[in-house]
Design a protein around this motif. Sequence first.
Motif, short mmCIF file in Angstrom:
data_model
loop_
_atom_site.label_atom_id
_atom_site.label_comp_id
_atom_site.label_asym_id
_atom_site.label_seq_id
_atom_site.Cartn_x
_atom_site.Cartn_y
_atom_site.Cartn_z
N SER A 114 0.85 -1.19 0.00
CA SER A 114 0.00 0.00 0.00
C SER A 114 0.89 1.24 0.00
O SER A 114 1.75 1.39 0.88
N PRO A 115 0.70 2.13 -0.97
CA PRO A 115 1.59 3.30 -1.06
C PRO A 115 1.35 4.28 0.09
O PRO A 115 0.22 4.51 0.52
N ARG A 116 2.44 4.82 0.59
CA ARG A 116 2.37 5.84 1.65
C ARG A 116 3.33 6.94 1.22
O ARG A 116 4.55 6.78 1.29
N THR A 117 2.78 8.04 0.73
CA THR A 117 3.62 9.08 0.13
C THR A 117 4.53 9.73 1.16
O THR A 117 5.67 10.05 0.88
#
Length: 314
Positions: A7-10
Amino acid sequence: MPYYTLSPRTELSQYHLLFNDSTIKILKLLYEFKLATGWQLCRFMLQQDKNSYIYKKVNLMWQTGLLDSFKVYVHAGRFGNPLYYTLSKQGLDALHEFAHYEPGWLKGYPKPAEMLSLPNFPHEARIVELASQESINQPKDKRFTIDFFGEMMSKGRDYINDKIVEAFSPDYTVIYTFTKSGQEIRLHTEYERTRKSYRAILDKLNRYHNYFSYPNNKDDKKEFVIRFIFQTPGMERGFWLNLILNAPSRSSMKIITTNLALITGSKDFTQTIYANYQAINLVKNPKLNVVIPYAKRLRLVEFDGSGAETENKS
């Protein structure tokens, strides 16, 4: 194409995270069971917090970098592809700082690529699902309590030549503690998903036997039981046939078995789904085989009319 994605986490959230009991428990659960979904964490913590609070807490722990999350594209349910959480390096550091876990323990936590690999993921996912389902059965009247330890904290250790060695490693351990008597039943639980060789199963039993036969590992207040959960009824019957034919002396151990066909929900863990040596019938038609009549299956815990606990003796 990989069957899971990170899951991307900027960027890490700057929100302040309160390290309270719930935060520490979530970290411990993910360390012990390696991975879990949000709803599985809610089951474990049902007696402690409301689901909405736990979901928010888990999401905040992910945003602040304590957890990683992965969407897994297998076993999709009615709510879509499940999102699994694991501990990040920052989460492991927090366990060391706030829960005083030894660095040597934390080094054994597997990498996500290892946990989510196809040989390992179906096994780990089933274990945390089974344990979280069973955790729902905490009785409201407090006749007994149920505590859980995942594989990482369930290992039995011995000293050999002044060195610590692993004696056995169940998939998870459940401890039923009876309020009135203080008696404990410790269920060292093994989930068997594939057909192991007869020798591998017997070697596993021998390790348990050698550990619990040692006088220093005995306790009058604790009853140690080995529970096997098999994927199919045929695997369960094959286990007992192997034991009777190849290691009859091990039938005196406290062993109970069941299979996934008998576990359709959380309440089934408290029903008559277990077999012990006394429940086994040998038949020859034309080959020697095992039959386990349902009428001979037993409950893990029985209650008499007064509400007092009585434990089944395997």
